[in-house]
Design an enzyme around this catalytic site. Sequence first.
Site, PDB file in Angstrom:
ATOM      1  N   ASN A  99      -1.983  13.040  -4.376  1.00  0.00           N
ATOM      2  CA  ASN A  99      -3.074  13.510  -5.243  1.00  0.00           C
ATOM      3  C   ASN A  99      -3.436  14.950  -4.931  1.00  0.00           C
ATOM      4  OD1 ASN A  99      -3.789  11.507  -7.016  1.00  0.00           O
ATOM      5  ND2 ASN A  99      -5.171  10.470  -5.619  1.00  0.00           N
ATOM      6  N   ASP A 143      -1.465   9.268 -10.669  1.00  0.00           N
ATOM      7  CA  ASP A 143      -1.441   8.130 -11.619  1.00  0.00           C
ATOM      8  C   ASP A 143       0.003   7.735 -11.953  1.00  0.00           C
ATOM      9  OD1 ASP A 143      -4.123   8.014 -11.690  1.00  0.00           O
ATOM     10  OD2 ASP A 143      -4.385   8.757 -13.740  1.00  0.00           O
ATOM     11  N   GLU A 145      -4.683   2.375  -4.332  1.00  0.00           N
ATOM     12  CA  GLU A 145      -3.216   2.378  -4.219  1.00  0.00           C
ATOM     13  C   GLU A 145      -2.751   1.142  -3.466  1.00  0.00           C
ATOM     14  OE1 GLU A 145      -5.017   2.905  -1.517  1.00  0.00           O
ATOM     15  OE2 GLU A 145      -3.436   3.843  -0.328  1.00  0.00           O
ATOM     16  N   ASP A 148       0.857  -1.189   0.000  1.00  0.00           N
ATOM     17  CA  ASP A 148       0.000   0.000   0.000  1.00  0.00           C
ATOM     18  C   ASP A 148       0.896   1.242   0.000  1.00  0.00           C
ATOM     19  OD1 ASP A 148      -3.145   0.648   0.985  1.00  0.00           O
ATOM     20  OD2 ASP A 148      -1.661   2.224   1.356  1.00  0.00           O
ATOM     21  N   HIS A 203      -4.162  14.677  -9.772  1.00  0.00           N
ATOM     22  CA  HIS A 203      -4.501  13.287 -10.076  1.00  0.00           C
ATOM     23  C   HIS A 203      -3.536  12.650 -11.077  1.00  0.00           C
ATOM     24  CE1 HIS A 203      -7.489  10.026 -10.504  1.00  0.00           C
ATOM     25  NE2 HIS A 203      -7.806  10.426  -9.283  1.00  0.00           N
TER      26      HIS A 203
HETATM   27  N1  GTP Z   1      -4.434   9.358  -8.971  1.00  0.00           N
HETATM   28  C1  GTP Z   1      -5.186   8.319  -8.594  1.00  0.00           C
HETATM   29  N2  GTP Z   1      -5.657   8.284  -7.330  1.00  0.00           N
HETATM   30  C2  GTP Z   1      -6.406   7.231  -6.948  1.00  0.00           C
HETATM   31  C3  GTP Z   1      -6.694   6.177  -7.830  1.00  0.00           C
HETATM   32  N3  GTP Z   1      -7.457   5.273  -7.164  1.00  0.00           N
HETATM   33  C4  GTP Z   1      -7.623   5.775  -5.904  1.00  0.00           C
HETATM   34  N4  GTP Z   1      -6.979   6.944  -5.754  1.00  0.00           N
HETATM   35  C5  GTP Z   1      -6.870   7.801  -4.571  1.00  0.00           C
HETATM   36  O1  GTP Z   1      -6.070   7.158  -3.580  1.00  0.00           O
HETATM   37  C6  GTP Z   1      -6.337   7.776  -2.347  1.00  0.00           C
HETATM   38  C7  GTP Z   1      -6.303   6.741  -1.245  1.00  0.00           C
HETATM   39  O2  GTP Z   1      -6.381   7.410  -0.023  1.00  0.00           O
HETATM   40  P1  GTP Z   1      -6.434   6.680   1.378  1.00  0.00           P
HETATM   41  O3  GTP Z   1      -7.227   5.429   1.261  1.00  0.00           O
HETATM   42  O4  GTP Z   1      -6.856   7.677   2.393  1.00  0.00           O
HETATM   43  O5  GTP Z   1      -4.978   6.211   1.641  1.00  0.00           O
HETATM   44  P2  GTP Z   1      -3.631   7.029   1.877  1.00  0.00           P
HETATM   45  O6  GTP Z   1      -3.787   8.485   1.668  1.00  0.00           O
HETATM   46  O7  GTP Z   1      -2.590   6.359   1.016  1.00  0.00           O
HETATM   47  O8  GTP Z   1      -3.333   6.743   3.374  1.00  0.00           O
HETATM   48  P3  GTP Z   1      -2.660   5.462   4.019  1.00  0.00           P
HETATM   49  O9  GTP Z   1      -2.965   4.285   3.127  1.00  0.00           O
HETATM   50  O10 GTP Z   1      -3.305   5.332   5.348  1.00  0.00           O
HETATM   51  O11 GTP Z   1      -1.210   5.727   4.124  1.00  0.00           O
HETATM   52  C8  GTP Z   1      -7.687   8.461  -2.480  1.00  0.00           C
HETATM   53  O12 GTP Z   1      -7.504   9.841  -2.459  1.00  0.00           O
HETATM   54  C9  GTP Z   1      -8.199   8.052  -3.865  1.00  0.00           C
HETATM   55  O13 GTP Z   1      -8.889   9.077  -4.521  1.00  0.00           O
HETATM   56  C10 GTP Z   1      -6.189   6.253  -9.165  1.00  0.00           C
HETATM   57  O14 GTP Z   1      -6.383   5.388 -10.025  1.00  0.00           O
HETATM   58  N5  GTP Z   1      -5.442   7.331  -9.495  1.00  0.00           N
END
Ligand code: GTP
Length: 397
Positions: free
Chosen positions: A273, A282, A308, A265, A278
């Site tokens: 982001n 990506d 992610e 992760d 965004h």
């Molecule tokens: N750019 C992009 N962002 C994505 C994609 N899929 C999910 N996300 C973003 O990934 C982010 C995941 O955030 P969280 O689940 O809070 O996780 P985190 O910020 O990594 O926090 P921790 O995992 O606790 O370290 C969200 O803001 C989603 O919008 C994608 O395909 N592209």
Amino acid sequence: MDAYTLHIATAFASVMMTISMLGLFIASPREYSLLNWSLAGMLFMATTGLSLATYHFDLPFWIAPAAANLCYLAGHGAMLMGVRRYFGLKTYWQLYLLFIPMLALLQTLPWMQASVTNRLLVFFPLLIVLSLVIAWQLWRHTSAGNAPELRLACLPLMLLELVFASQLALRTYIMATSEVELHLTEGGNQLLQTAGTLAVFVFASWGTIACALMVVRRQELSLQHLTTRDPLTGWFNRRVLSDIAAREFERSHRTSSALSLLIIDIDHFKKINDQYGHAVGDAALKHVTRICEQQLRGYDYLFRFGGEEFVILLPQSDELSSSHLSNRLRWKVQNSVLNHAQHEVRCTVSIGFAQRREQDESWSQIFERADAALYHAKETGRDRVAYHNGFELSAVC
Ligand SMILES: Nc1nc2c(ncn2[C@@H]2O[C@H](COP(=O)(O)OP(=O)(O)OP(=O)(O)O)[C@@H](O)[C@H]2O)c(=O)[nH]1
């Protein structure tokens, strides 16, 4: 079957080749190779049509055999163009504009007009080279590193070209060593002439099926790719995780071999982001997956599980090697920089992993332990690796 009937059957096979390839092109308009193969069918049709006409009319030399020979060669040239286009390569069609007039001029030489044998001794080697080049192109572009998954589908055309080249070589040898001069007779009952018509008949009928198979197989593969892969990273999507993991679990259970599962992760991905946008997010996803790919073996399975979050399935990988690998992945990501759109982005990953245990009944039990380990890695500060051995959680680094 007498030679005249064989000519009619061959003309029919060429018509079928033209129509089938055109029909398939209408159904799949992006497969431009089908247009080349349809053109090949038309040219074979013209060759056989002209040969048939010689039974009824006294045609001038420049129509039959001169134009008929050129159509025949151009037909095989169109086959080659189709194969190159199939693999997305340049067709060099301009070369044909150069060669065809040259061959036309060649046929004005008195030596060429003197006998059928002389003409065929020039045209057959050219056809042999064309056929071997086609077979070689099919072999080369379906080898490891290109598109090996297409090799089986390309095999019938490859074999056809090899068989075609062999029969031409045999006929060339017989003609070159024979004392008897060939004549294009009305009845067309000369053995070599009939064998030639039979070769075109086999080529057109077998070639139609072989080309169609190549196109259909590729479409099937691209459809499979669309439904099983994540478009951003190219990794397997979540939909196929349970199928592949269940199969690997079964295999590892049966062979008593090790099986490891890693969940990766990206830390604070939301911040990337929010801070850079965004598109940079990506690019960061692709950046991390590329680093992982470089460290893995050809038979490991890579999945994008969610936004992610990634899952890696490692067959035949024990606790020690999975632990080393996880640490290496974490370290590589931590020490890499992503340069994208004038931004320098650094990120870290947390990894949880677990091993198959004898008492496990399904792969989801390994997944649950790896997930608990990932949670532990996140809870204890991120940018670290944790392991769940079935009893307790431990930080690997
Ligand atoms: N750019 C992009 N962002 C994505 C994609 N899929 C999910 N996300 C973003 O990934 C982010 C995941 O955030 P969280 O689940 O809070 O996780 P985190 O910020 O990594 O926090 P921790 O995992 O606790 O370290 C969200 O803001 C989603 O919008 C994608 O395909 N592209």
